[in-house]
Enzyme design. Sequence first.
Site, PDB file in Angstrom:
ATOM      1  CG  LEU A 144      24.295  -3.327  22.881  1.00  0.00           C
ATOM      2  CD1 LEU A 144      24.132  -2.135  23.791  1.00  0.00           C
ATOM      3  CD2 LEU A 144      24.722  -4.545  23.682  1.00  0.00           C
ATOM      4  CG  ASP A 145      18.470  -7.443  21.687  1.00  0.00           C
ATOM      5  OD1 ASP A 145      18.544  -6.614  22.607  1.00  0.00           O
ATOM      6  OD2 ASP A 145      18.126  -8.621  21.862  1.00  0.00           O
ATOM      7  NE  ARG A 146      12.238  -4.658  19.958  1.00  0.00           N
ATOM      8  CZ  ARG A 146      11.044  -4.778  19.519  1.00  0.00           C
ATOM      9  NH1 ARG A 146      10.693  -4.105  18.467  1.00  0.00           N
ATOM     10  NH2 ARG A 146      10.176  -5.544  20.097  1.00  0.00           N
ATOM     11  CB  THR A 147      15.828  -6.178  24.955  1.00  0.00           C
ATOM     12  OG1 THR A 147      16.863  -7.104  24.608  1.00  0.00           O
ATOM     13  CG2 THR A 147      14.542  -6.521  24.239  1.00  0.00           C
TER      14      THR A 147
END
Length: 160
Positions: A144-147
């Site tokens: 997952l990316d940071r968002t």
Amino acid sequence: MERNGEITALPIAEISVDDLIHLRPGDRVAVDGAVTLGTRWVDEAMITGEPLPVEKIIGTEATGGTVNGMDALVFRATRVGRDPALSQALVAGVAVLIIACPCAMGLAVSTSIMVGTGRAAEMGALFRKGGALQGLQDIAVIALDRTGAQTIGHPTLTTR
């Protein structure tokens, strides 16, 4: 337990292979072994699920955890400590469950899928069918990316 012709009481942890174990009526078999003296009945319900005791004669196996019947029994320890095959016991236990109550196993699988999809929905993940949840068992990593959005496995630069 008998060592060198002398009968003594010892903790299970001190039993060694080839020790002679003396069981009184109602005693629990401490370790796996082979019967050396006596013809007795042993309750193996916790292993096999069978309600009737099993006859033990000289040379037959006595399984650790089972319960001696109404007479004394002597057996020679063959597997102690980590030696007993726990994987076989697990297979036997599951087999007993499947044979004794296949409906319970069928209900347990369906219920676990339902609980899993419900728990995932609480966390924001939705599944169209239960098979998708079952397919997650093969996944090793979710990136997952940071968002919190899912990625495709490598970062990319966008114009946004």
